[in-house]
Design a protein around this motif. Structure first.
Motif, PDB file in Angstrom:
ATOM      1  N   ASP A  87      -5.366 -31.635  42.530  1.00 16.40           N
ATOM      2  CA  ASP A  87      -5.352 -33.099  42.433  1.00 16.40           C
ATOM      3  C   ASP A  87      -5.867 -33.755  43.704  1.00 16.40           C
ATOM      4  O   ASP A  87      -5.537 -33.347  44.809  1.00 16.40           O
ATOM      5  N   LYS A  88      -6.673 -34.783  43.500  1.00  8.91           N
ATOM      6  CA  LYS A  88      -7.183 -35.589  44.611  1.00  8.91           C
ATOM      7  C   LYS A  88      -6.898 -37.072  44.357  1.00  8.91           C
ATOM      8  O   LYS A  88      -7.706 -37.937  44.657  1.00  8.91           O
ATOM      9  N   GLY A  89      -5.741 -37.348  43.735  1.00  2.00           N
ATOM     10  CA  GLY A  89      -5.347 -38.734  43.512  1.00  2.00           C
ATOM     11  C   GLY A  89      -5.753 -39.283  42.158  1.00  2.00           C
ATOM     12  O   GLY A  89      -5.900 -40.492  41.994  1.00  2.00           O
ATOM     13  N   ALA A  90      -5.900 -38.420  41.171  1.00  2.00           N
ATOM     14  CA  ALA A  90      -6.318 -38.850  39.838  1.00  2.00           C
ATOM     15  C   ALA A  90      -5.189 -39.597  39.132  1.00  2.00           C
ATOM     16  O   ALA A  90      -4.012 -39.277  39.297  1.00  2.00           O
ATOM     17  N   LEU A  91      -5.574 -40.565  38.335  1.00  5.05           N
ATOM     18  CA  LEU A  91      -4.615 -41.277  37.500  1.00  5.05           C
ATOM     19  C   LEU A  91      -4.322 -40.459  36.245  1.00  5.05           C
ATOM     20  O   LEU A  91      -5.076 -39.550  35.895  1.00  5.05           O
ATOM     21  N   ASP A  92      -3.244 -40.798  35.565  1.00  2.00           N
ATOM     22  CA  ASP A  92      -2.792 -40.026  34.408  1.00  2.00           C
ATOM     23  C   ASP A  92      -3.876 -39.846  33.355  1.00  2.00           C
ATOM     24  O   ASP A  92      -4.061 -38.755  32.820  1.00  2.00           O
ATOM     25  N   ALA A 152     -13.013 -28.474  34.350  1.00  2.00           N
ATOM     26  CA  ALA A 152     -13.455 -29.854  34.163  1.00  2.00           C
ATOM     27  C   ALA A 152     -12.962 -30.647  35.361  1.00  2.00           C
ATOM     28  O   ALA A 152     -11.893 -30.375  35.899  1.00  2.00           O
ATOM     29  N   GLY A 153     -13.755 -31.626  35.774  1.00  2.00           N
ATOM     30  CA  GLY A 153     -13.382 -32.466  36.900  1.00  2.00           C
ATOM     31  C   GLY A 153     -14.068 -32.042  38.176  1.00  2.00           C
ATOM     32  O   GLY A 153     -15.017 -31.253  38.172  1.00  2.00           O
ATOM     33  N   SER A 154     -13.560 -32.586  39.292  1.00  2.00           N
ATOM     34  CA  SER A 154     -14.142 -32.287  40.598  1.00  2.00           C
ATOM     35  C   SER A 154     -13.081 -32.444  41.671  1.00  2.00           C
ATOM     36  O   SER A 154     -11.957 -32.854  41.393  1.00  2.00           O
ATOM     37  N   THR A 155     -13.463 -32.160  42.893  1.00  2.00           N
ATOM     38  CA  THR A 155     -12.547 -32.336  44.023  1.00  2.00           C
ATOM     39  C   THR A 155     -12.860 -33.617  44.795  1.00  2.00           C
ATOM     40  O   THR A 155     -12.448 -33.770  45.939  1.00  2.00           O
ATOM     41  N   ALA A 156     -13.548 -34.532  44.140  1.00  2.00           N
ATOM     42  CA  ALA A 156     -13.831 -35.834  44.745  1.00  2.00           C
ATOM     43  C   ALA A 156     -12.553 -36.678  44.744  1.00  2.00           C
ATOM     44  O   ALA A 156     -11.632 -36.443  43.953  1.00  2.00           O
ATOM     45  N   ASN A 157     -12.494 -37.654  45.616  1.00  2.00           N
ATOM     46  CA  ASN A 157     -11.342 -38.549  45.644  1.00  2.00           C
ATOM     47  C   ASN A 157     -11.151 -39.207  44.282  1.00  2.00           C
ATOM     48  O   ASN A 157     -12.114 -39.509  43.581  1.00  2.00           O
ATOM     49  N   SER A 158      -9.904 -39.415  43.910  1.00  2.00           N
ATOM     50  CA  SER A 158      -9.504 -40.040  42.646  1.00  2.00           C
ATOM     51  C   SER A 158      -9.845 -39.192  41.430  1.00  2.00           C
ATOM     52  O   SER A 158     -10.001 -39.725  40.334  1.00  2.00           O
ATOM     53  N   ASP A 159      -9.972 -37.892  41.607  1.00  2.00           N
ATOM     54  CA  ASP A 159     -10.272 -36.999  40.487  1.00  2.00           C
ATOM     55  C   ASP A 159      -9.336 -35.799  40.568  1.00  2.00           C
ATOM     56  O   ASP A 159      -8.498 -35.700  41.464  1.00  2.00           O
ATOM     57  N   VAL A 160      -9.479 -34.910  39.630  1.00  2.00           N
ATOM     58  CA  VAL A 160      -8.700 -33.675  39.601  1.00  2.00           C
ATOM     59  C   VAL A 160      -9.599 -32.576  39.058  1.00  2.00           C
ATOM     60  O   VAL A 160     -10.385 -32.815  38.147  1.00  2.00           O
ATOM     61  N   LEU A 161      -9.516 -31.394  39.635  1.00  2.00           N
ATOM     62  CA  LEU A 161     -10.251 -30.234  39.136  1.00  2.00           C
ATOM     63  C   LEU A 161      -9.260 -29.379  38.357  1.00  2.00           C
ATOM     64  O   LEU A 161      -8.274 -28.881  38.910  1.00  2.00           O
ATOM     65  N   ILE A 162      -9.502 -29.255  37.068  1.00  2.00           N
ATOM     66  CA  ILE A 162      -8.645 -28.470  36.184  1.00  2.00           C
ATOM     67  C   ILE A 162      -9.373 -27.182  35.824  1.00  2.00           C
ATOM     68  O   ILE A 162     -10.514 -27.217  35.369  1.00  2.00           O
ATOM     69  N   THR A 163      -8.710 -26.053  36.028  1.00  2.00           N
ATOM     70  CA  THR A 163      -9.227 -24.750  35.619  1.00  2.00           C
ATOM     71  C   THR A 163      -8.217 -24.135  34.667  1.00  2.00           C
ATOM     72  O   THR A 163      -7.023 -24.065  34.992  1.00  2.00           O
ATOM     73  N   VAL A 164      -8.688 -23.721  33.503  1.00  2.00           N
ATOM     74  CA  VAL A 164      -7.813 -23.063  32.540  1.00  2.00           C
ATOM     75  C   VAL A 164      -8.339 -21.664  32.281  1.00  2.00           C
ATOM     76  O   VAL A 164      -9.545 -21.427  32.292  1.00  2.00           O
ATOM     77  N   SER A 165      -7.419 -20.736  32.074  1.00  2.00           N
ATOM     78  CA  SER A 165      -7.799 -19.357  31.776  1.00  2.00           C
ATOM     79  C   SER A 165      -6.737 -18.728  30.881  1.00  2.00           C
ATOM     80  O   SER A 165      -5.584 -19.162  30.877  1.00  2.00           O
ATOM     81  N   PRO A 166      -7.134 -17.708  30.122  1.00  2.00           N
ATOM     82  CA  PRO A 166      -6.171 -17.041  29.251  1.00  2.00           C
ATOM     83  C   PRO A 166      -5.076 -16.360  30.069  1.00  2.00           C
ATOM     84  O   PRO A 166      -5.327 -15.902  31.184  1.00  2.00           O
ATOM     85  N   SER A 167      -3.890 -16.312  29.518  1.00  2.00           N
ATOM     86  CA  SER A 167      -2.768 -15.637  30.150  1.00  2.00           C
ATOM     87  C   SER A 167      -2.244 -14.575  29.193  1.00  2.00           C
ATOM     88  O   SER A 167      -2.227 -14.791  27.983  1.00  2.00           O
TER      89      SER A 167
END
Length: 90
Positions: free
Chosen positions: A69-74, A9-24
């Motif tokens: 992270d590309k500067g995303a807020l909390d 979810a998300g992107s690598t655009a400014n003020s965003d964050v790209l989150i990748t989750v996978s099983p461990s």
């Protein structure tokens, strides 16, 4: 929350964050945070805390979380993480 597949979810655009989750295969929440060095130095601990707190709140376990992270807020970080976890858990 049982993570059964990889999702993003998300992107690598400014003020965003790209989150990748996978099983461990190992228990716990495993976090890999990537951002600019200056951002990590100033805000890395806060970003990690936000991610870990939200993951625990949602009951995530046995999961690897990669955050670019590309500067995303909390609130953006929390929303992206929740979306990725929901996509990964069916």
């Amino acid at each position: 929350m049982l993570v059964t597949k990889t999702a993003q979810a998300g992107s690598t655009a400014n003020s965003d964050v790209l989150i990748t989750v996978s099983p461990s295969e190992t228990p716990g929440i495993h976090l890999q945070l990537k951002s600019k060095d200056v951002v990590l130095k100033l805000f890395g601990e806060q970003i990690e805390k936000v991610i870990m707190d939200k993951a625990k709140e949602l009951g995530a376990d046995n999961v690897t979380i990669k955050a670019e992270d590309k500067g995303a807020l909390d609130y953006t970080i929390r929303a992206r993480l929740q979306a990725a976890l929901e996509r990964a858990s069916n």
